[in-house]
Design a protein around this motif. Structure first.
Motif, short mmCIF file in Angstrom:
data_model
loop_
_atom_site.label_atom_id
_atom_site.label_comp_id
_atom_site.label_asym_id
_atom_site.label_seq_id
_atom_site.Cartn_x
_atom_site.Cartn_y
_atom_site.Cartn_z
N UNK A 1 20.33 0.80 16.97
CA UNK A 1 19.75 2.14 16.81
C UNK A 1 18.25 2.07 17.04
N UNK A 2 17.76 2.99 17.84
CA UNK A 2 16.33 3.14 18.08
C UNK A 2 15.81 4.27 17.20
N UNK A 3 14.52 4.55 17.27
CA UNK A 3 13.92 5.58 16.43
C UNK A 3 14.54 6.95 16.68
N UNK A 4 14.74 7.30 17.94
CA UNK A 4 15.20 8.65 18.27
C UNK A 4 16.61 8.72 18.85
N UNK A 5 17.27 7.58 19.11
CA UNK A 5 18.58 7.64 19.74
C UNK A 5 19.40 6.38 19.48
N UNK A 6 20.69 6.47 19.81
CA UNK A 6 21.60 5.34 19.76
C UNK A 6 22.68 5.54 20.82
N UNK A 7 23.01 4.48 21.55
CA UNK A 7 24.08 4.50 22.54
C UNK A 7 25.32 3.84 21.94
N UNK A 8 26.49 4.34 22.34
CA UNK A 8 27.76 3.74 21.94
C UNK A 8 28.73 3.81 23.12
N UNK A 9 29.61 2.83 23.20
CA UNK A 9 30.66 2.81 24.23
C UNK A 9 31.94 2.36 23.55
N UNK A 10 33.07 2.86 24.02
CA UNK A 10 34.31 2.51 23.34
C UNK A 10 35.53 2.56 24.23
N UNK B 1 31.06 4.56 9.92
CA UNK B 1 29.63 4.28 9.91
C UNK B 1 29.13 3.79 11.27
N UNK B 2 28.24 4.57 11.90
CA UNK B 2 27.65 4.20 13.19
C UNK B 2 26.52 3.19 13.03
N UNK B 3 26.15 2.86 11.80
CA UNK B 3 25.10 1.88 11.56
C UNK B 3 25.58 0.45 11.78
N UNK B 4 26.89 0.26 11.84
CA UNK B 4 27.45 -1.06 12.09
C UNK B 4 27.74 -1.22 13.58
N UNK B 5 27.93 -2.45 14.02
CA UNK B 5 28.18 -2.72 15.45
C UNK B 5 29.49 -2.09 15.93
N UNK C 1 25.76 9.23 23.60
CA UNK C 1 24.34 9.18 23.30
C UNK C 1 24.12 10.07 22.09
N UNK C 2 23.63 9.48 21.01
CA UNK C 2 23.33 10.22 19.78
C UNK C 2 21.82 10.32 19.66
N UNK C 3 21.31 11.54 19.53
CA UNK C 3 19.86 11.79 19.44
C UNK C 3 19.54 12.31 18.05
#
Length: 144
Positions: free
Chosen positions: A70-79, A38-42, A102-104
Motif C-alpha cells: 500500500x502506498x500513501x494514496x493507492x494500492x494495486x491488487x491482482x487476483x 483485509x486488504x492490508x495483508x498480502x 486500483x484502490x485510491x
C-alpha cells in the motif's frame, strides 16, 4: 442441480462461520456488491454478487487477490476468480476471471473510504474472452 446446492451450501456456511478478519464492503456502481477480507495483508479474498438482473441470471464471483504494498494514496491488487450462476440450472462454471484493481484513498484522514477501479478479463469456456470494467466505493471496517 448438484452444483447449485453445493454453491448455496458454501454461501450459507460462509455466512454462518465466525471469522476473525477485518472486512470491507464495496458497491460497484449499480453492477455488483462485494465483501472482501483485509486488504492490508498480502493475500485476501473477495466475493461479488451481481444482483441487478433476473434471479436465474444472478452471478456470484469468488476471487483470491494478491495485494501489492500500500502506498500513501493507492494500492494495486491482482487476483484469480471463479464466476458461477447457481440459479441458472446449468451445472458448470460460468467463467474464470483475472481481476486487476486500483484502490485510491482520496481522504488521507479517513482511509477507510476508498474508490475502486477494476478491469477484469473474463475467460469463458465456449465463448471469447470479455473484458469487464467496474468502478465503485469501498468502506473497510478496519483503520488503515
Amino acid at each position: 442441480m448438484k452444483k447449485s446446492a453445493f454453491v448455496i451450501t458454501v454461501i450459507l456456511f460462509t455466512l454462518t462461520t465466525v471469522v476473525h478478519a477485518q472486512i470491507g464492503i464495496t458497491s460497484y456502481s449499480i453492477h455488483a456488491l462485494a465483501i472482501n477480507t483485509n486488504k492490508g495483508k498480502k493475500l485476501s479474498g473477495e466475493m461479488k454478487g451481481f444482483f441487478n438482473r433476473e434471479l436465474e441470471s444472478t452471478l456470484f464471483e469468488l476471487a483470491g487477490m494478491y495485494n501489492f504494498s500500500r502506498k500513501t494514496y493507492h494500492q494495486f491488487s491482482v487476483g484469480l476468480g471463479l464466476n458461477v450462476a447457481p440459479f441458472s440450472g446449468i451445472d458448470e462454471i460460468n467463467s474464470f476471471t483475472i481481476p486487476l484493481q486500483l484502490e485510491i484513498f482520496p481522504l488521507q484522514n479517513f482511509k477507510q473510504l476508498s474508490l475502486i477501479f477494476e478491469l477484469t478479463p473474463e475467460l469463458y469456456l465456449e465463448v471469447d474472452t470479455v473484458i469487464r470494467q467496474l468502478w465503485g466505493i469501498r468502506y473497510s471496517f478496519n483503520k488503515k
